[in-house]
Design an enzyme around this catalytic site. Structure first.
Site, PDB file in Angstrom:
ATOM      1  N   SER A  95       0.833  -1.199   0.000  1.00  0.00           N
ATOM      2  CA  SER A  95       0.000   0.000   0.000  1.00  0.00           C
ATOM      3  C   SER A  95       0.872   1.254   0.000  1.00  0.00           C
ATOM      4  O   SER A  95       1.729   1.417  -0.868  1.00  0.00           O
ATOM      5  CB  SER A  95      -0.959  -0.052   1.190  1.00  0.00           C
ATOM      6  OG  SER A  95      -1.949   0.933   1.096  1.00  0.00           O
ATOM      7  N   ASP A 217     -10.229  -4.238  -5.762  1.00  0.00           N
ATOM      8  CA  ASP A 217      -9.620  -3.545  -4.618  1.00  0.00           C
ATOM      9  C   ASP A 217     -10.336  -2.220  -4.441  1.00  0.00           C
ATOM     10  O   ASP A 217     -10.245  -1.334  -5.298  1.00  0.00           O
ATOM     11  CB  ASP A 217      -8.128  -3.336  -4.879  1.00  0.00           C
ATOM     12  CG  ASP A 217      -7.387  -2.721  -3.693  1.00  0.00           C
ATOM     13  OD1 ASP A 217      -8.045  -2.180  -2.792  1.00  0.00           O
ATOM     14  OD2 ASP A 217      -6.139  -2.776  -3.688  1.00  0.00           O
ATOM     15  N   HIS A 245      -7.528  -5.267  -0.379  1.00  0.00           N
ATOM     16  CA  HIS A 245      -6.317  -4.454  -0.447  1.00  0.00           C
ATOM     17  C   HIS A 245      -5.117  -5.110   0.234  1.00  0.00           C
ATOM     18  O   HIS A 245      -4.043  -4.523   0.277  1.00  0.00           O
ATOM     19  CB  HIS A 245      -6.604  -3.091   0.208  1.00  0.00           C
ATOM     20  CG  HIS A 245      -5.578  -2.045  -0.046  1.00  0.00           C
ATOM     21  ND1 HIS A 245      -5.214  -1.641  -1.326  1.00  0.00           N
ATOM     22  CD2 HIS A 245      -4.831  -1.292   0.815  1.00  0.00           C
ATOM     23  CE1 HIS A 245      -4.289  -0.702  -1.242  1.00  0.00           C
ATOM     24  NE2 HIS A 245      -4.035  -0.469   0.041  1.00  0.00           N
TER      25      HIS A 245
END
Length: 267
Positions: A95, A217, A245
């Site tokens: 991320s 996502d 995610h």
């Protein structure tokens, strides 16, 4: 400064193997990589750490000014690499950590030799000609909710971020991770994450790069993966048959297979 203690650095795996650094995302800690470490431990020296303000890091080292920008987290990465004298390590960032890896590689290229971006997003906010997944109103409401009631926000947002509603234990784990983070420090990290714009920084990437996106996502739609892929010449884009995610938790087999294949090709 004792960086090893400050960032709760853990080193495992093959001490003679090439180094792989695993960096967690917002609201998480190094434990989120526990399903990836066994896939790497035989052949690689695996380095895990917690950003200051997360996990079992030294919370007394938290500085709001430093960690109000991604550069502060990137400096954590550089100092972790310096503390262990790493050379041309593979950096795996989940991320927002994918972008801290980009910044760290530009700042200290001797330490980072390749990048693996897991569900990356250089900008979460939509812009002209760019879909990040969130409108300005979305981001404002998200941050207002987080600042008003962090624990309530965590309970609502973590399952959305994780996806996989048919596997509620995954959302519960992420909720617990969020709730274990100091709320004041989490607020700083959240604003830094969701208001960041690292699109121009992608131009600095010159090392071999793998981009792992999920088929579905809610946080980083596939348009984001395509954007990152176009912005980094020679990068590889792999779409995992995964939802959510956090594919290293929801689809560890496919995630690990892609990571190991990329690393093996670099040896």
């Amino acid at each position: 400064m004792d960086v090893i203690r400050r960032n709760n650095i853990t080193v495992t795996g093959n001490p003679a193997g090439p180094a792989v650094v695993l960096a967690h995302g917002f609201g998480c800690d190094q434990n989120m990589w526990r399903l990836t470490v066994p896939a790497l431990a035989r052949d690689y020296r695996v380095v895990l750490f917690d950003y200051v303000g997360s996990g079992r890091s030294d919370l007394t080292a938290f500085d709001e000014d430093r960690y109000s920008a991604l550069d502060g987290y990137a400096q954590d990465v550089v100092e972790v690499c310096q503390a262990l004298d790493l050379r041309e390590a593979a950096f795996v960032g989940h991320s927002v950590s994918a972008m801290t890896g980009v910044l760290a590689a530009a700042r200290a290229p001797q330490h980072i030799g390749s990048l693996i971006m897991v569900a990356p997003s250089p900008r979460y906010l939509d812009d002209d000609g760019y879909r990040g997944g969130f409108s300005a109103q979305d981001i404002d409401e998200l941050l207002e909710s987080l600042e008003a009631n962090y624990l309530g926000w965590s309970a609502a947002m973590a399952p959305l971020i994780m996806g996989n509603p048919d596997r509620p234990e995954l959302g519960e784990e992420l909720t617990n991770s969020f709730c274990a983070t100091d709320p004041d420090m989490a607020r700083v990290f959240a604003r830094t994450t969701f208001l960041s714009d690292s699109r121009d920084d992608l131009k600095s990437v010159t090392v071999p790069t793998l981009i792992l996106e999920c088929a579905q996502d809610a946080i980083a739609p596939r348009e984001v993966g395509a954007f990152v892929h176009r912005a980094i010449p020679g990068s590889q884009l792999v779409t995992l048959d995964a939802t959510g995610h956090c594919p290293h938790l929801s689809a560890p087999g496919a995630t690990n297979e892609a990571i190991v294949a990329f690393l093996a090709a670099r040896r």
